[in-house]
Write a protein that holds these residues in place. Structure first.
Motif, PDB file in Angstrom:
ATOM      1  N   ASP A   1      32.155  76.131  42.535  1.00  0.00           N
ATOM      2  CA  ASP A   1      31.042  77.063  42.371  1.00  0.00           C
ATOM      3  C   ASP A   1      31.411  78.363  43.088  1.00  0.00           C
ATOM      4  O   ASP A   1      31.535  78.394  44.304  1.00  0.00           O
ATOM      5  N   ARG A   2      31.598  79.444  42.325  1.00  0.00           N
ATOM      6  CA  ARG A   2      32.042  80.710  42.910  1.00  0.00           C
ATOM      7  C   ARG A   2      31.041  81.252  43.934  1.00  0.00           C
ATOM      8  O   ARG A   2      31.430  81.778  44.976  1.00  0.00           O
ATOM      9  N   ASP A   3      29.744  81.122  43.660  1.00  0.00           N
ATOM     10  CA  ASP A   3      28.745  81.656  44.588  1.00  0.00           C
ATOM     11  C   ASP A   3      28.783  80.932  45.933  1.00  0.00           C
ATOM     12  O   ASP A   3      28.724  81.563  46.994  1.00  0.00           O
ATOM     13  N   THR A   4      28.879  79.602  45.895  1.00  0.00           N
ATOM     14  CA  THR A   4      28.972  78.831  47.136  1.00  0.00           C
ATOM     15  C   THR A   4      30.214  79.221  47.915  1.00  0.00           C
ATOM     16  O   THR A   4      30.169  79.382  49.148  1.00  0.00           O
TER      17      THR A   4
ATOM     18  N   LEU B   1      42.143  77.917  37.668  1.00  0.00           N
ATOM     19  CA  LEU B   1      42.912  77.366  36.556  1.00  0.00           C
ATOM     20  C   LEU B   1      42.601  78.047  35.227  1.00  0.00           C
ATOM     21  O   LEU B   1      43.490  78.261  34.398  1.00  0.00           O
ATOM     22  N   PHE B   2      41.338  78.371  35.022  1.00  0.00           N
ATOM     23  CA  PHE B   2      40.895  78.849  33.716  1.00  0.00           C
ATOM     24  C   PHE B   2      40.673  80.356  33.745  1.00  0.00           C
ATOM     25  O   PHE B   2      40.415  80.952  34.792  1.00  0.00           O
ATOM     26  N   ASP B   3      40.738  80.981  32.581  1.00  0.00           N
ATOM     27  CA  ASP B   3      40.578  82.432  32.503  1.00  0.00           C
ATOM     28  C   ASP B   3      39.145  82.869  32.728  1.00  0.00           C
ATOM     29  O   ASP B   3      38.876  84.032  33.020  1.00  0.00           O
ATOM     30  N   ALA B   4      38.189  81.969  32.559  1.00  0.00           N
ATOM     31  CA  ALA B   4      36.786  82.235  32.870  1.00  0.00           C
ATOM     32  C   ALA B   4      36.235  81.018  33.604  1.00  0.00           C
ATOM     33  O   ALA B   4      36.678  79.891  33.379  1.00  0.00           O
TER      34      ALA B   4
ATOM     35  N   GLY C   1      39.611  74.738  40.244  1.00  0.00           N
ATOM     36  CA  GLY C   1      40.872  75.011  40.919  1.00  0.00           C
ATOM     37  C   GLY C   1      40.727  74.749  42.404  1.00  0.00           C
ATOM     38  O   GLY C   1      39.835  74.011  42.840  1.00  0.00           O
ATOM     39  N   ALA C   2      41.590  75.346  43.193  1.00  0.00           N
ATOM     40  CA  ALA C   2      41.575  75.106  44.629  1.00  0.00           C
ATOM     41  C   ALA C   2      42.243  76.271  45.339  1.00  0.00           C
ATOM     42  O   ALA C   2      42.879  77.126  44.709  1.00  0.00           O
ATOM     43  N   GLY C   3      42.093  76.274  46.644  1.00  0.00           N
ATOM     44  CA  GLY C   3      42.693  77.350  47.420  1.00  0.00           C
ATOM     45  C   GLY C   3      43.045  76.908  48.822  1.00  0.00           C
ATOM     46  O   GLY C   3      42.798  75.768  49.228  1.00  0.00           O
TER      47      GLY C   3
ATOM     48  N   ARG D   1      44.894  82.166  37.255  1.00  0.00           N
ATOM     49  CA  ARG D   1      45.005  83.228  38.257  1.00  0.00           C
ATOM     50  C   ARG D   1      45.309  82.585  39.602  1.00  0.00           C
ATOM     51  O   ARG D   1      44.625  81.653  40.029  1.00  0.00           O
ATOM     52  N   LEU D   2      46.352  83.081  40.264  1.00  0.00           N
ATOM     53  CA  LEU D   2      46.746  82.572  41.576  1.00  0.00           C
ATOM     54  C   LEU D   2      47.067  83.767  42.448  1.00  0.00           C
ATOM     55  O   LEU D   2      48.076  84.449  42.257  1.00  0.00           O
TER      56      LEU D   2
END
Length: 276
Positions: free
Chosen positions: A196-199, A222-225, A233-235, A268-269
């Motif tokens: 979740d991008r917002d979290t 991982l995905f374009d959107a 994905g992960a970081g 995107r990485l």
């Protein structure tokens, strides 16, 4: 989010995490002084990709199997780490962070592993038999602070929780703040899933308030959107990354992105400082 290692062994997140971990430790080892390597959430250490847990998700297909089939020489050190626990070129076993770190040890280095889950801790001890690693079974955050500052001049703490608890991010933030006060020059690597991008953005805001000067964030989408409600994905957060590592990072990230991009996506990485 519940992210038990055994269900996700060898997925794209593992490929990125372990590739960067190898590059980071090797960069630090350009100096001869001893390193202490601490893994606070070590898991089982070694995973059978044909086990029911790994087969249930099948995530290794988009991770380690893609990386092993890729010919980019920048991924050679990662591939060698996987090959070291397998025979005859067949990728059945996957080395978790404890096995990866054990392969990197020099005679002067120290490896300390911790796993609170009793069953995983027992398997970890078996996996590390014959290595110089010390294995603990303690609360990860208590151990993290208790072992700082490290007895060797330099060290790396790897924090890789399953994010089972709702307060996991808050505990990481609080413990990192305390660790920075005790060990401001130390290197810390914190893995996290991206769902979740917002979290995630709210968490980064709270980490910025710690005002740690050298705080890198590496994100692999991982995905374009963004795909709402699923694993995207992960970081890694990396505190005090060494200069030699930063020099090697851009081409390595591009090689990993290209190798791991799902069909139909570029992915995107990226790496950027949390506080520019």
């Amino acid at each position: 989010m519940n992210y038990r290692h055994a269900f996700h062994a060898g997925n794209s997140a593992d490929v990125v995490k372990h590739s960067l971990l190898i590059a980071l430790v090797r960069a630090l080892q350009q100096k001869p002084s001893a390193l202490t390597l601490i893994d606070t959430h070590a898991g089982s250490g070694l995973y059978d990709l044909q086990d029911d847990k790994a087969q249930r998700t099948g995530e290794a297909v988009g991770g380690v199997l893609r990386a092993m089939a890729n010919s980019d020489p920048l991924l050679d050190t990662y591939r060698h780490a996987v090959e070291a626990v397998n025979e005859d070129g067949d990728v059945r076993l996957y080395p978790g962070s404890p096995c990866v770190l054990a392969q990197l040890l020099r005679p002067q280095d120290v490896l300390i592993l911790n796993e609170k889950h009793p069953e995983d801790a027992a398997v970890l001890r078996g996996a590390m038999r014959g290595s110089p690693a010390a294995v603990h079974q303690r609360d990860a955050y208590e151990l993290w602070l208790a072992l700082l500052p490290t007895k060797t001049p330099r060290g790396v703490v790897v924090v890789d929780p399953p994010y089972e608890q709702t307060d996991e991010r808050a505990r990481i933030t609080a413990t990192l703040a305390a660790a920075d006060r005790k060990w401001g020059h130390g290197v810390t690597v914190i893995w996290y899933p991206l769902k979740d991008r917002d979290t995630h953005e709210r968490w980064k805001q709270s980490l910025r308030r710690l005002e740690i000067p050298k705080f890198l964030t590496v994100e692999h989408w991982l995905f374009d959107a963004e795909q709402p409600g699923i694993y995207n994905g992960a970081g890694l957060f990396i505190v005090n990354p060494p200069y030699a590592f930063m020099q090697e990072l851009p081409p390595l990230l591009d090689a990993l992105r290209a190798a791991l991009a799902p069909d139909g996506h570029r992915g995107r990485l990226t790496a950027e400082w949390l506080r520019p």
